[in-house]
Design an enzyme around this catalytic site. Sequence first.
Site, PDB file in Angstrom:
ATOM      1  N   ARG A  48       0.815  -1.215   0.000  1.00 56.21           N
ATOM      2  CA  ARG A  48       0.000   0.000   0.000  1.00 56.21           C
ATOM      3  C   ARG A  48       0.856   1.275   0.000  1.00 56.21           C
ATOM      4  NH1 ARG A  48      -4.912   2.392   1.615  1.00 56.21           N
ATOM      5  NH2 ARG A  48      -4.549   4.585   1.146  1.00 56.21           N
ATOM      6  N   MET A  81     -12.526   5.403  -4.885  1.00 54.23           N
ATOM      7  CA  MET A  81     -12.856   4.504  -3.777  1.00 54.23           C
ATOM      8  C   MET A  81     -11.623   3.954  -3.065  1.00 54.23           C
ATOM      9  SD  MET A  81     -16.010   4.929  -3.925  1.00 54.23           S
ATOM     10  CE  MET A  81     -16.544   3.769  -2.666  1.00 54.23           C
ATOM     11  N   ARG A  82     -10.670   4.820  -2.821  1.00 56.02           N
ATOM     12  CA  ARG A  82      -9.465   4.444  -2.075  1.00 56.02           C
ATOM     13  C   ARG A  82      -9.171   5.502  -1.026  1.00 56.02           C
ATOM     14  NH1 ARG A  82      -7.741  -0.842  -3.474  1.00 56.02           N
ATOM     15  NH2 ARG A  82      -8.450  -1.139  -5.631  1.00 56.02           N
ATOM     16  N   ILE A  83      -8.698   5.073   0.124  1.00 57.15           N
ATOM     17  CA  ILE A  83      -8.226   6.010   1.140  1.00 57.15           C
ATOM     18  C   ILE A  83      -6.832   6.489   0.731  1.00 57.15           C
ATOM     19  CG2 ILE A  83      -7.532   6.238   3.559  1.00 57.15           C
ATOM     20  CD1 ILE A  83      -9.669   4.156   4.238  1.00 57.15           C
ATOM     21  N   ASN A  86     -12.909  16.121  -1.428  1.00 58.97           N
ATOM     22  CA  ASN A  86     -13.704  14.918  -1.682  1.00 58.97           C
ATOM     23  C   ASN A  86     -15.173  15.226  -1.422  1.00 58.97           C
ATOM     24  OD1 ASN A  86     -14.135  11.976  -1.994  1.00 58.97           O
ATOM     25  ND2 ASN A  86     -14.632  12.041   0.189  1.00 58.97           N
ATOM     26  N   THR A  87     -16.056  14.509  -2.110  1.00 61.23           N
ATOM     27  CA  THR A  87     -17.475  14.557  -1.772  1.00 61.23           C
ATOM     28  C   THR A  87     -17.881  13.247  -1.118  1.00 61.23           C
ATOM     29  OG1 THR A  87     -18.155  13.740  -3.953  1.00 61.23           O
ATOM     30  CG2 THR A  87     -18.059  16.138  -3.649  1.00 61.23           C
ATOM     31  N   HIS A  88     -18.830  13.340  -0.189  1.00 60.31           N
ATOM     32  CA  HIS A  88     -19.322  12.158   0.512  1.00 60.31           C
ATOM     33  C   HIS A  88     -20.848  12.225   0.568  1.00 60.31           C
ATOM     34  CE1 HIS A  88     -19.498   8.872   3.373  1.00 60.31           C
ATOM     35  NE2 HIS A  88     -20.310   9.597   4.110  1.00 60.31           N
ATOM     36  N   ALA A 131      -6.103  12.295   6.956  1.00 59.33           N
ATOM     37  CA  ALA A 131      -5.682  10.905   7.108  1.00 59.33           C
ATOM     38  C   ALA A 131      -6.792   9.988   7.590  1.00 59.33           C
ATOM     39  CB  ALA A 131      -4.497  10.830   8.073  1.00 59.33           C
ATOM     40  N   ASP A 182     -13.237  10.227   5.949  1.00 52.96           N
ATOM     41  CA  ASP A 182     -14.271  11.273   5.882  1.00 52.96           C
ATOM     42  C   ASP A 182     -14.271  12.150   7.131  1.00 52.96           C
ATOM     43  OD1 ASP A 182     -15.171  10.329   3.360  1.00 52.96           O
ATOM     44  OD2 ASP A 182     -16.351   8.787   4.348  1.00 52.96           O
TER      45      ASP A 182
END
Length: 204
Positions: free
Chosen positions: A65, A90-92, A107-109, A142, A145
Amino acid sequence: MTRVVVLVSGAGSNLAALLTAHDDAAYGARVVGVVSDKASAGGLDIARAAGVPTAVVAPADFEDRAAWDRGLARSVGVFSPDLVVSAGFMRILGAAFLDEFGGRTVNTHPALLPSFPGAHGVRDALAYGVRVTGATFHVVDAGVDTGPIIAQTVVEVLDDDDEESLHERIKVAEREMLVAQVGRIARGGLRLEAGRAVVGRGWA
């Protein structure tokens, strides 16, 4: 003109909305690159059709990772972005990426954070029985969301909603908010002050 790189994993509806907006010189932003973790992502086709350069950084191509995070940062860095927009990515994003682009990645959530973070925000909000939900536009940090909130938009939950119908209405509101807020940032800058996201006072 603010240089924007968009991260995508799926069909690219948010990307398409940004590309439509960036055709107007007054918008203040220009999508200069699109990066995906999946070679099959439909967003890549949308970018190519618009003449925007693309790159694929697939986790399977890296030993771990941390190496993928470094590879992603390098690929995004090629485009010298002022702002990175995670649009259905779709990844942190890990430490190596945030060390390079932290404070200017957004980012949007599909929920009203801090409620219902994570991959199933729509399902979780519906299961909880809320009467309103919506979407949040925030700075990526980090956590999952947990970054400073820039803007939110509200969507009513209807009595006959299921996850799919509710999510479709959230997506419409989410796209409108994303386009508007990226334009605001492009024209006014983004900075973090005492843990809060502030738009319109220049870049940090």
